[in-house]
Design a protein around this motif. Structure first.
Motif, PDB file in Angstrom:
ATOM      1  N   GLN A 126       7.041   7.241   5.258  1.00 19.50           N
ATOM      2  CA  GLN A 126       6.284   8.217   5.544  1.00 19.50           C
ATOM      3  C   GLN A 126       5.390   8.108   6.826  1.00 19.50           C
ATOM      4  O   GLN A 126       5.184   6.996   7.397  1.00 19.50           O
ATOM      5  CB  GLN A 126       5.264   8.070   4.451  1.00 19.50           C
ATOM      6  CG  GLN A 126       5.935   8.274   2.994  1.00 19.50           C
ATOM      7  CD  GLN A 126       4.950   8.201   1.726  1.00 19.50           C
ATOM      8  OE1 GLN A 126       4.027   8.875   1.647  1.00 19.50           O
ATOM      9  NE2 GLN A 126       5.008   7.222   0.991  1.00 19.50           N
ATOM     10  N   HIS A 176       3.444  13.570   7.245  1.00 18.45           N
ATOM     11  CA  HIS A 176       1.957  13.935   6.277  1.00 18.45           C
ATOM     12  C   HIS A 176       1.111  14.572   7.349  1.00 18.45           C
ATOM     13  O   HIS A 176       0.145  15.418   7.108  1.00 18.45           O
ATOM     14  CB  HIS A 176       1.376  12.710   5.859  1.00 18.45           C
ATOM     15  CG  HIS A 176       2.190  12.128   4.440  1.00 18.45           C
ATOM     16  ND1 HIS A 176       2.668  12.929   3.197  1.00 18.45           N
ATOM     17  CD2 HIS A 176       2.647  11.105   4.410  1.00 18.45           C
ATOM     18  CE1 HIS A 176       3.342  12.271   2.589  1.00 18.45           C
ATOM     19  NE2 HIS A 176       3.322  10.966   3.221  1.00 18.45           N
ATOM     20  N   ILE A 201       9.107  11.699   6.264  1.00 19.63           N
ATOM     21  CA  ILE A 201       8.194  12.595   5.460  1.00 19.63           C
ATOM     22  C   ILE A 201       7.167  12.588   6.348  1.00 19.63           C
ATOM     23  O   ILE A 201       6.480  11.568   6.477  1.00 19.63           O
ATOM     24  CB  ILE A 201       8.034  12.404   4.135  1.00 19.63           C
ATOM     25  CG1 ILE A 201       9.073  12.315   3.454  1.00 19.63           C
ATOM     26  CG2 ILE A 201       7.032  13.631   3.572  1.00 19.63           C
ATOM     27  CD1 ILE A 201       9.080  11.880   1.906  1.00 19.63           C
ATOM     28  N   ARG A 251       0.761  10.216   0.178  1.00 16.85           N
ATOM     29  CA  ARG A 251       1.631   8.984   0.234  1.00 16.85           C
ATOM     30  C   ARG A 251       1.691   8.700  -1.137  1.00 16.85           C
ATOM     31  O   ARG A 251       2.770   8.221  -1.525  1.00 16.85           O
ATOM     32  CB  ARG A 251       0.846   8.086   1.003  1.00 16.85           C
ATOM     33  CG  ARG A 251       0.794   8.323   2.652  1.00 16.85           C
ATOM     34  CD  ARG A 251       0.052   7.216   3.367  1.00 16.85           C
ATOM     35  NE  ARG A 251      -0.136   7.509   4.480  1.00 16.85           N
ATOM     36  CZ  ARG A 251       0.871   7.061   5.568  1.00 16.85           C
ATOM     37  NH1 ARG A 251       1.925   6.416   5.219  1.00 16.85           N
ATOM     38  NH2 ARG A 251       0.899   7.555   6.867  1.00 16.85           N
ATOM     39  N   ILE A 265       4.364  10.921  -3.055  1.00  9.36           N
ATOM     40  CA  ILE A 265       5.495  10.815  -2.588  1.00  9.36           C
ATOM     41  C   ILE A 265       6.181   9.655  -3.225  1.00  9.36           C
ATOM     42  O   ILE A 265       7.330   9.631  -3.830  1.00  9.36           O
ATOM     43  CB  ILE A 265       5.677  10.758  -1.098  1.00  9.36           C
ATOM     44  CG1 ILE A 265       5.163  11.940  -0.456  1.00  9.36           C
ATOM     45  CG2 ILE A 265       7.091  10.299  -0.611  1.00  9.36           C
ATOM     46  CD1 ILE A 265       6.304  13.292  -0.685  1.00  9.36           C
ATOM     47  N   SER A 266       5.391   8.733  -3.305  1.00 10.84           N
ATOM     48  CA  SER A 266       5.749   7.367  -3.817  1.00 10.84           C
ATOM     49  C   SER A 266       6.136   7.470  -5.378  1.00 10.84           C
ATOM     50  O   SER A 266       7.331   7.079  -5.707  1.00 10.84           O
ATOM     51  CB  SER A 266       4.805   6.253  -3.584  1.00 10.84           C
ATOM     52  OG  SER A 266       4.631   5.924  -2.399  1.00 10.84           O
ATOM     53  N   ASN A 315       6.433   1.643   1.364  1.00 11.36           N
ATOM     54  CA  ASN A 315       5.285   2.064   0.958  1.00 11.36           C
ATOM     55  C   ASN A 315       4.334   1.176   1.674  1.00 11.36           C
ATOM     56  O   ASN A 315       3.986   0.070   1.339  1.00 11.36           O
ATOM     57  CB  ASN A 315       5.386   1.994  -0.638  1.00 11.36           C
ATOM     58  CG  ASN A 315       3.904   2.717  -1.319  1.00 11.36           C
ATOM     59  OD1 ASN A 315       3.551   3.935  -0.809  1.00 11.36           O
ATOM     60  ND2 ASN A 315       3.385   1.983  -2.122  1.00 11.36           N
TER      61      ASN A 315
END
Length: 176
Positions: free
Chosen positions: A72, A100, A98, A20, A23-24, A6
């Motif tokens: 991410q 974004h 992932i 972000r 997702i976290s 993260n």
């Protein structure tokens, strides 16, 4: 065990960092260990580099590398820190990214697309926004497994379940 890198992303009052954070939040609620990379704009660049590498190093052990690492994309880290993350990624048994955003799509830059795909190919699973994004990535050489989400706001209207399904439906990847 699942781990999420993260990065600190400032909230400028727009939606730039929402994905972000979503997702976290979703992964943390689902027993993911969040590796918060330190960021303090008052510290020197060199000091921030050192703290990032030290933080990443804490999670490299025989027990953690048997788990799953989620990253991410795009990384907001500088190139040296990205190198550290990539070094860490290759040591994990299962690697998920992932997406974004793709800077190459925004700029229309094919050489940047090749660089992005080279990075994404280091993962076992790429989570893409849509089949159009996946086609674009395949056209530029992506050769790893891809799952399309078909959503952009992860926490709106109970769409949190879509993220859970992407992680839980894998037969090849241990997502426990």
């Amino acid at each position: 065990m699942r781990y999420l890198i993260n990065e600190y992303v400032e909230d400028f009052g727009n939606a730039g960092s929402k994905a972000r954070r979503d997702i976290s939040s979703i992964l943390e609620k689902n027993n993911t260990t969040v590796i918060n990379l330190p960021y303090d704009s008052k510290k020197s660049h060199l000091r921030r580099e050192f703290e990032t590498w030290r933080t990443l190093g804490k999670y490299l052990s025989l027990s953690t590398v048997k788990g799953q690492l989620v990253v991410q994309f795009p990384l907001r880290l500088n190139k040296l820190d990205q190198f550290g993350v990539l070094n860490m990624v290759k040591k994990f048994q299962s690697k998920v990214v992932i997406i974004h955003d793709l800077e190459s799509l925004r700029r229309g830059d094919n050489s940047l697309a090749q660089s992005e795909v080279k990075f994404l190919n280091k993962f076992d699973l790429v989570i893409s926004h849509s089949s159009n994004m996946t086609k674009y990535l395949r056209k530029h050489g992506l050769n790893t497994e891809v799952r399309d989400l078909y959503l952009f706001d992860y926490l709106a209207d109970q769409k949190e379940n879509s993220i859970k399904q992407v992680f839980s439906s894998s037969k090849e990847l241990d997502v426990s």
